[in-house]
Design a protein around this motif. Sequence first.
Motif, PDB file in Angstrom:
ATOM      1  N   LYS A  38       0.836  -1.196   0.000  1.00  0.00           N
ATOM      2  CA  LYS A  38       0.000   0.000   0.000  1.00  0.00           C
ATOM      3  C   LYS A  38       0.872   1.248   0.000  1.00  0.00           C
ATOM      4  O   LYS A  38       1.916   1.297   0.645  1.00  0.00           O
ATOM      5  N   GLU A  39       0.422   2.277  -0.751  1.00  0.00           N
ATOM      6  CA  GLU A  39       1.139   3.543  -0.754  1.00  0.00           C
ATOM      7  C   GLU A  39       1.150   4.127   0.661  1.00  0.00           C
ATOM      8  O   GLU A  39       0.124   4.203   1.330  1.00  0.00           O
ATOM      9  N   THR A  40       2.346   4.578   1.090  1.00  0.00           N
ATOM     10  CA  THR A  40       2.519   5.090   2.446  1.00  0.00           C
ATOM     11  C   THR A  40       3.310   6.387   2.399  1.00  0.00           C
ATOM     12  O   THR A  40       4.312   6.493   1.686  1.00  0.00           O
ATOM     13  N   VAL A  41       2.874   7.368   3.156  1.00  0.00           N
ATOM     14  CA  VAL A  41       3.525   8.671   3.189  1.00  0.00           C
ATOM     15  C   VAL A  41       4.968   8.548   3.667  1.00  0.00           C
ATOM     16  O   VAL A  41       5.259   7.811   4.614  1.00  0.00           O
ATOM     17  N   CYS A  42       5.872   9.287   3.000  1.00  0.00           N
ATOM     18  CA  CYS A  42       7.245   9.358   3.504  1.00  0.00           C
ATOM     19  C   CYS A  42       7.787  10.791   3.482  1.00  0.00           C
ATOM     20  O   CYS A  42       8.909  11.021   3.928  1.00  0.00           O
ATOM     21  N   GLY A  43       6.993  11.741   2.961  1.00  0.00           N
ATOM     22  CA  GLY A  43       7.460  13.122   2.988  1.00  0.00           C
ATOM     23  C   GLY A  43       6.738  14.013   2.006  1.00  0.00           C
ATOM     24  O   GLY A  43       5.730  13.626   1.401  1.00  0.00           O
ATOM     25  N   VAL A  44       7.280  15.226   1.843  1.00  0.00           N
ATOM     26  CA  VAL A  44       6.721  16.199   0.901  1.00  0.00           C
ATOM     27  C   VAL A  44       7.866  16.894   0.183  1.00  0.00           C
ATOM     28  O   VAL A  44       9.013  16.903   0.649  1.00  0.00           O
ATOM     29  N   ARG A  45       7.533  17.517  -0.955  1.00  0.00           N
ATOM     30  CA  ARG A  45       8.535  18.240  -1.753  1.00  0.00           C
ATOM     31  C   ARG A  45       8.006  19.624  -2.075  1.00  0.00           C
ATOM     32  O   ARG A  45       6.819  19.793  -2.367  1.00  0.00           O
ATOM     33  N   THR A  46       8.890  20.629  -2.017  1.00  0.00           N
ATOM     34  CA  THR A  46       8.490  21.994  -2.321  1.00  0.00           C
ATOM     35  C   THR A  46       8.793  22.343  -3.774  1.00  0.00           C
ATOM     36  O   THR A  46       9.569  21.657  -4.451  1.00  0.00           O
ATOM     37  N   ALA A  47       8.206  23.448  -4.234  1.00  0.00           N
ATOM     38  CA  ALA A  47       8.436  23.916  -5.608  1.00  0.00           C
ATOM     39  C   ALA A  47       9.896  24.288  -5.830  1.00  0.00           C
ATOM     40  O   ALA A  47      10.395  24.240  -6.968  1.00  0.00           O
ATOM     41  N   SER A  48      10.599  24.646  -4.759  1.00  0.00           N
ATOM     42  CA  SER A  48      12.006  25.033  -4.882  1.00  0.00           C
ATOM     43  C   SER A  48      12.954  23.849  -4.792  1.00  0.00           C
ATOM     44  O   SER A  48      14.179  24.029  -4.827  1.00  0.00           O
ATOM     45  N   GLY A  49      12.400  22.620  -4.644  1.00  0.00           N
ATOM     46  CA  GLY A  49      13.232  21.428  -4.667  1.00  0.00           C
ATOM     47  C   GLY A  49      13.601  20.873  -3.310  1.00  0.00           C
ATOM     48  O   GLY A  49      14.321  19.869  -3.223  1.00  0.00           O
ATOM     49  N   ALA A  50      13.134  21.490  -2.225  1.00  0.00           N
ATOM     50  CA  ALA A  50      13.443  20.972  -0.888  1.00  0.00           C
ATOM     51  C   ALA A  50      12.603  19.733  -0.603  1.00  0.00           C
ATOM     52  O   ALA A  50      11.398  19.709  -0.861  1.00  0.00           O
TER      53      ALA A  50
END
Length: 646
Positions: free
Chosen positions: A148-160
């Motif tokens: 199952k797909e599981t959250v591991c983070g997020v990404r910003t428009a600036s690449g962080a």
Amino acid sequence: MNIEEALKIEYAYMGGEYDVAVVGAGHAGCEAAHACAKMGLKTVLFTLFLDSIANLPCNPSIGGTAKGQLVREIDALGGIMGKVADECCIQMRMLNRSKGPAVYSPRAQMDRSRYSSVMKSALEDMDNLEIRQGHITDLLTSKNAEGKETVCGVRTASGAVFKASAVVICSGTYMESITIRGEVIAQSGPDGLPRSEGLSRSLADLGIPMLRFKTGTPVRINSRQVDFDALTRQDGELDVPPFSYDREMNGAKVPQEQIPCWSLWTTPDTKEIISSNMDRSPLYSGVITGIGPRYCPSIEDKFMRFSDKERHQIFVEPMGKDTNEMYLQGFSTSLPEEVQVKMVHSLPGLSNAVIQRHAYAIEYDLVDPLSLKSSLESKIVDGLFTAGQVNGSSGYEEAAGQGIVAGINAALKLLGKEPMIIDRSQGYIGVLIDDLVTKGTQEPYRMMTSRAEYRLFLRQDNADRRLTPVAHKIGMVDDERFARYEEKQQLIEEEKERLAGVYLGPSPVMEEILASAGYVLPPSGISLMELVRRPNITYDMIAPLDKNRRELPDYVKYAVETDIKYEGYLKLELEKIEKFADMERRKLPENIDYEDIKGLRLEARQKLSKHRPENLGQASRISGVSPADISVLHVYLEMIKRNKNG
């Protein structure tokens, strides 16, 4: 996209590691981040613009009918909205006084800019919480052991890239939003702020079903050009308790110097201007495709849908102590700017008014709430929670109520504990969430007292009695506050017991008190409790008869009187709640195959397979599932139970 893939994109870099990432710092995001940090989780809160934290882009008020109950429930759970609202209040009123305590609803006018700055400061001072200005474009996931797909983070428009074990999305009306004024369409969020781009696509790519709604906001005018003699003045009230139970128990009062609000009615000219420009209305020209709120329509929609009404009431409300800006509640519109000027000038006292901000409609993407569990975790992506208008609701209070639940449950999940589920008998928050995740919504959902089956029990004054023990158990309310809560409850019970045990014979003083309320003197003795139970007789009225009463806080006296007067009704309500609770306790297995259950009607099989209810009670509230279908499920669960025990 997972962490490794995100870091391979040009300009990518590792921005940090957290337990929980909260995306969006509106009212849902503030409560979610506050809850996670308060429960000891390392939390990061992302906002598109730091100076718009807890923005009030629509009406500058907190509370109102049913919404005031939500704010008090948020406070009872250890949330922050009520405390900030008390600090920034410029007028306070208790709505529905003529209808009885069951639907009393506190409403406070806010100093708009101060509310935002006070909330920002409170969150900045919190341990375990960092606030960052950043545009989140991607939800990062990986596959767990079950695939199952599981959250591991997020990404910003600036690449962080930010690692997180849970993500709470509170994007409000910002995802792929556009604002509309007549023929003028802009890619913008509320108040001209930047919109969220990319995140909606990222969610859809993961299989999360998306919807598109519309809402709007009215014009703002400068008070210097308003002829207030042509308006009706509405002053605040000084006997309303603060939103925060902590402040109430510490003896705090609402501001004694309050700023007035005003009201007026539209004119025949207003109706004519709108009617003659309907061909330029995006609502009726097909420009707006999102579904708008039924219970808060634009002024042009009001005239079209209620053609028999010649006029509509408008409220003129201050935006704060240090500004001349005023808000026209009930006058939202998406008509062109030049038409808005004519409309405003057609109103009594506003013929010379200057518009400082024009009204607009806003369309935005959101998550279909039917894809959520009662904990507000996604059924599709493990560790992903959503809260607020992104779930299809409208209103600051509805958003904050979901935000605190989503934040608490994200924290509980990472702490390895069971989720906190507030059911329909425990709070308006429970009604709100259950309606969204069980029935879904085809328009922005607004909380109303009529939606709650047990509203006699779900009063604004007893939210702490219903929810503070829950909050203390999970760590949202500390021992000191809980001790004060227990002391309050002890005072209430002791006073009720005392009143029940004091019997008095007929006397001239009693005769005078009873006569003032329309009663005759009883022939024999009567208890003080029986006197208070009578309509039109209050706890304070019997003070001349009650020589041994001790001095008690107003909130204790109010609770005592309300409990006594509604005792019979509350007993009946509690019986209904127990039957309801029995249905909620009967859990349905996650992997249940409704196609294999004989006796279920075809429509029921289809609806149950789609909605995947968590328990029998939730199943009973799904449209298309009949009482006969519930009986079949009941028998099926009993068979499973016997097989396990056999």
